[in-house]
Design a protein around this motif. Structure first.
Motif, PDB file in Angstrom:
ATOM      1  N   ARG A  29       0.821  -1.211   0.000  1.00  0.00           N
ATOM      2  CA  ARG A  29       0.000   0.000   0.000  1.00  0.00           C
ATOM      3  C   ARG A  29       0.860   1.268   0.000  1.00  0.00           C
ATOM      4  N   TYR A  45       0.897   0.664  -4.398  1.00  0.00           N
ATOM      5  CA  TYR A  45      -0.405   1.333  -4.482  1.00  0.00           C
ATOM      6  C   TYR A  45      -0.239   2.856  -4.519  1.00  0.00           C
ATOM      7  N   GLU A  87       2.104   4.643  -5.504  1.00  0.00           N
ATOM      8  CA  GLU A  87       2.686   5.134  -6.756  1.00  0.00           C
ATOM      9  C   GLU A  87       1.735   4.964  -7.942  1.00  0.00           C
ATOM     10  N   LYS A 108      -1.831   5.000  -7.544  1.00  0.00           N
ATOM     11  CA  LYS A 108      -3.164   5.301  -7.037  1.00  0.00           C
ATOM     12  C   LYS A 108      -4.083   5.844  -8.131  1.00  0.00           C
ATOM     13  N   TYR A 144      -5.292   3.015 -10.303  1.00  0.00           N
ATOM     14  CA  TYR A 144      -6.225   2.124  -9.616  1.00  0.00           C
ATOM     15  C   TYR A 144      -7.595   2.783  -9.473  1.00  0.00           C
ATOM     16  N   ARG A 145      -7.611   4.077  -9.167  1.00  0.00           N
ATOM     17  CA  ARG A 145      -8.888   4.778  -9.046  1.00  0.00           C
ATOM     18  C   ARG A 145      -9.614   4.831 -10.381  1.00  0.00           C
ATOM     19  N   ALA A 167     -11.094   1.556 -10.998  1.00  0.00           N
ATOM     20  CA  ALA A 167     -12.281   1.352 -10.163  1.00  0.00           C
ATOM     21  C   ALA A 167     -13.464   2.131 -10.725  1.00  0.00           C
ATOM     22  N   GLY A 177     -14.152   0.755 -14.677  1.00  0.00           N
ATOM     23  CA  GLY A 177     -14.280  -0.691 -14.913  1.00  0.00           C
ATOM     24  C   GLY A 177     -13.077  -1.228 -15.672  1.00  0.00           C
ATOM     25  N   GLN A 178     -12.991  -2.556 -15.735  1.00  0.00           N
ATOM     26  CA  GLN A 178     -11.865  -3.177 -16.410  1.00  0.00           C
ATOM     27  C   GLN A 178     -12.124  -3.244 -17.914  1.00  0.00           C
ATOM     28  N   THR A 234      -1.979  -4.599 -13.425  1.00  0.00           N
ATOM     29  CA  THR A 234      -3.366  -4.476 -13.024  1.00  0.00           C
ATOM     30  C   THR A 234      -4.212  -3.959 -14.196  1.00  0.00           C
ATOM     31  N   GLY A 235      -5.215  -4.732 -14.585  1.00  0.00           N
ATOM     32  CA  GLY A 235      -6.098  -4.308 -15.668  1.00  0.00           C
ATOM     33  C   GLY A 235      -5.823  -4.960 -17.012  1.00  0.00           C
ATOM     34  N   SER A 267      -9.367  -8.514 -13.892  1.00  0.00           N
ATOM     35  CA  SER A 267      -7.986  -8.130 -14.213  1.00  0.00           C
ATOM     36  C   SER A 267      -7.415  -7.108 -13.236  1.00  0.00           C
ATOM     37  N   ARG A 268      -8.284  -6.551 -12.398  1.00  0.00           N
ATOM     38  CA  ARG A 268      -7.813  -5.506 -11.475  1.00  0.00           C
ATOM     39  C   ARG A 268      -7.434  -6.060 -10.101  1.00  0.00           C
ATOM     40  N   GLU A 299     -16.519  -3.256  -6.979  1.00  0.00           N
ATOM     41  CA  GLU A 299     -16.765  -3.008  -8.411  1.00  0.00           C
ATOM     42  C   GLU A 299     -16.747  -4.313  -9.209  1.00  0.00           C
ATOM     43  N   ILE A 319     -10.571  -1.932  -4.796  1.00  0.00           N
ATOM     44  CA  ILE A 319      -9.660  -1.642  -5.916  1.00  0.00           C
ATOM     45  C   ILE A 319      -9.192  -0.190  -5.922  1.00  0.00           C
ATOM     46  N   GLY A 320     -10.128   0.747  -5.771  1.00  0.00           N
ATOM     47  CA  GLY A 320      -9.767   2.162  -5.874  1.00  0.00           C
ATOM     48  C   GLY A 320      -9.005   2.667  -4.661  1.00  0.00           C
TER      49      GLY A 320
END
Lengths: 222, 222, 222, 222
Positions: free
Chosen positions: A25, A29, A31, A33, A36-37, A40, A43-44, A68-69, B56-57, B116, B204-205
């Protein structure tokens, strides 16, 4: 939280994972953020669905430097795609496939087998009569590996056990590719050139990938 | 490689993945070669089985700074553990669970839900009558999400849709924990103090984890 | 318990440690009991051997978020690996190294030096003639630090005392790496690509790590 | 950095440790920075020296909830203190002991043995003639374990092998306590009531500690 009739057994997060999670985190995370937001909120939208083994030694995201994603990832024992069977019963792999192709509209479905697979070895033992405990109705592992029996039949004639195992590992990918083709939504997407299918073998010790080339009927090093 | 009756559809590895894989081999693999060979020679001995969503997230290995060999990872839509049903049909999740607990003898099974979640949202829509296409016999996604209907019933009374969705995401973990307990080999291992069960929600976010504390009947931030 | 000829001097556990131990048992142990039992039953299988200083300020497990079972840890004054000397006398460091490489077959041996090392400062004083008490035959500390004399010779020309000390701290790691290479079983394992060697300096106050890159002939911040 | 005649073999920090170290820096270090800087500036002042086994399953700092700066920790195979032998040769354990008692003036020296010790089992096999490979001059492990032969002789009459092993694990602590008493600077400090000696056995699976009570001639659960 509503009342429970059923007793629930759950412990807190194992303590040794807490500092690792806190470290993640505070670095990865923190770095990332913003990304990731965004993921979120929006959506993916992964480009790939991968179907790989649960084996702890197979790190699909690692091998493809994926983040991620990037990859919608289904993992089951021996990276199996079962036959198309819309019988109203729950089928987790088929559900994941349907969601990836019809909802997420991924561009690629990649089946990734691997060497030294305990599941494939179980299948070999079961099909050659050496693992009667896997043949009972109650054996979830055995009934799952039944899906690979057509693959075993093709390698049954190989006398050297290790060579047979290596061949069966490759056949798990081929059987899965064959079964994929039976799913109408997969076939439709491939024919509409919205989707391509891929079969790989990952060699854990050597760190190499081979892909299946149907025109050559064999796996070739990438 | 034996003859094929069935047509196989497979393409080579998508070209954009080739440099990533080659980069991985020249760096991460090269620097860890010794460890990967050892894992190939000696087999896996993971401490944890994790059951997470295909999304994927959700990067389980990342969040715990886990590496190759650490986590036996099953991923399906909505991190579902189905009820115990030894009917002789293939059940991929049950097979993975059986292998982890009986063969690998992992010390922890961790169910990891997430915010999500598209699968959970599909479940919400289906159960509230807004997604008739998920109610057909042919919908693999719908039939898979049926497993979560007991969870939906517990949150059906929540009027705010987003709030209900958040509650249902948590319920996927609770339903899975309930179903885990019905597997005789899980119960036996827990009672023999060889195994512990854990339920988490990953946001996730926000990049946060919550764990389920049954004595409090709720999820609490780690 | 058999009779004793020799007088044994031993007191009960210091009382201030009792509540800490009891607290550990009621929390960390209770939450990890399953894992500890598994480790007791199946034996250890650590990936790493680390050779670090006894200094109370160097917490190798902490820096790497390592847990019980991860690191086979030898700690002596100034993280010294002595020269290869199979003369039939007891050599504790060489024994630990042999056990790690030949029996446990670890994948990595990591030598971890640190800043502000009292042992290294003793070596500096001894080699520059300021600590005659360390030069006697009876000084175990002095005779142990003799192993680092080749390192001192390389930094003897540095006139600033603090700068020389920092350089000598780094040399302890380099001398140990040199000596490691003289052990036939280490060399054999490295050449067979079963083992890799690593040299680090940990800065206590800054909380940073540097690793030694032989191709650059210097330590570089990780 | 001066020229090197000797070839140095060293790789960068294993990549999987990098995120863990970065996570530690961003959390544990960041939150304790003031203390670490104080420790760096003022030097260590530990209250305890502990002598424990290198075994990855023995986490002395964990069991005593100890933190950076608390315990001067020497770890070797089988937590051995060798006999007092000021012959001018390097003796790593004796050097650590001398530094702890004479320079740091610790208040306690604690010898911590443990169950399931691979080193002790090696000693058992060697002394009972089952491990000729440990009896060669070249075996560092064997020559190190020779120090425990007086302990083996006391348990040689126990016919059950497991029971004998458990007894020998305890004897490693007793032999070390006996040898401690032969060091003049230890004896002097104990007699001046500046130092106390302690012997413990840690049971890995049960998570319990026993201490040696010389007046009872046996280990008693703490």
């Amino acid at each position: 939280m509503p009342d429970r009739d059923t007793k629930i057994h759950a412990m807190p997060l194992p303590p040794y994972l807490v500092p690792r999670y806190r470290g993640w985190r505070a670095t990865t995370y923190a770095e990332n953020k913003i990304w990731y937001r965004k993921l979120a909120d929006e959506g993916q939208n992964p480009r790939i669905m991968a179907i790989a083994c649960c084996d702890s030694r197979v790190n699909v995201n690692g091998v493809f430097s994926a983040e991620t994603g990037d990859i919608f990832l289904h993992r089951n024992i021996a990276n199996v795609v079962p036959p198309y069977l819309p019988d109203g019963d729950p089928h987790g792999t088929s559900a994941a496939l349907e969601y990836a192709v019809k909802v997420l509209r991924v561009a690629h479905v990649i089946v990734i087998g691997h060497t030294e697979c305990g599941g494939v070895q179980g299948c070999q033992h079961m099909c050659s009569g050496k693992a009667p405990e896997l043949e009972t109705k109650e054996s979830f592992v055995g009934r799952w590996l039944d899906i690979l029996r057509p693959g075993y039949e093709r390698v049954a004639g190989i006398s050297d056990e290790t060579e047979q195992l290596r061949a069966l590992e490759r056949e798990t990918v081929v059987v899965s590719l064959e079964n994929l083709w039976e799913f109408p939504f997969v076939r439709e997407a491939v024919e509409a050139e919205r989707l391509s299918l891929h079969g790989l073998i990952f060699d854990i010790g050597a760190g190499t990938l081979q892909h299946y080339l149907p025109e050559e009927g064999r796996f070739v090093t990438v």
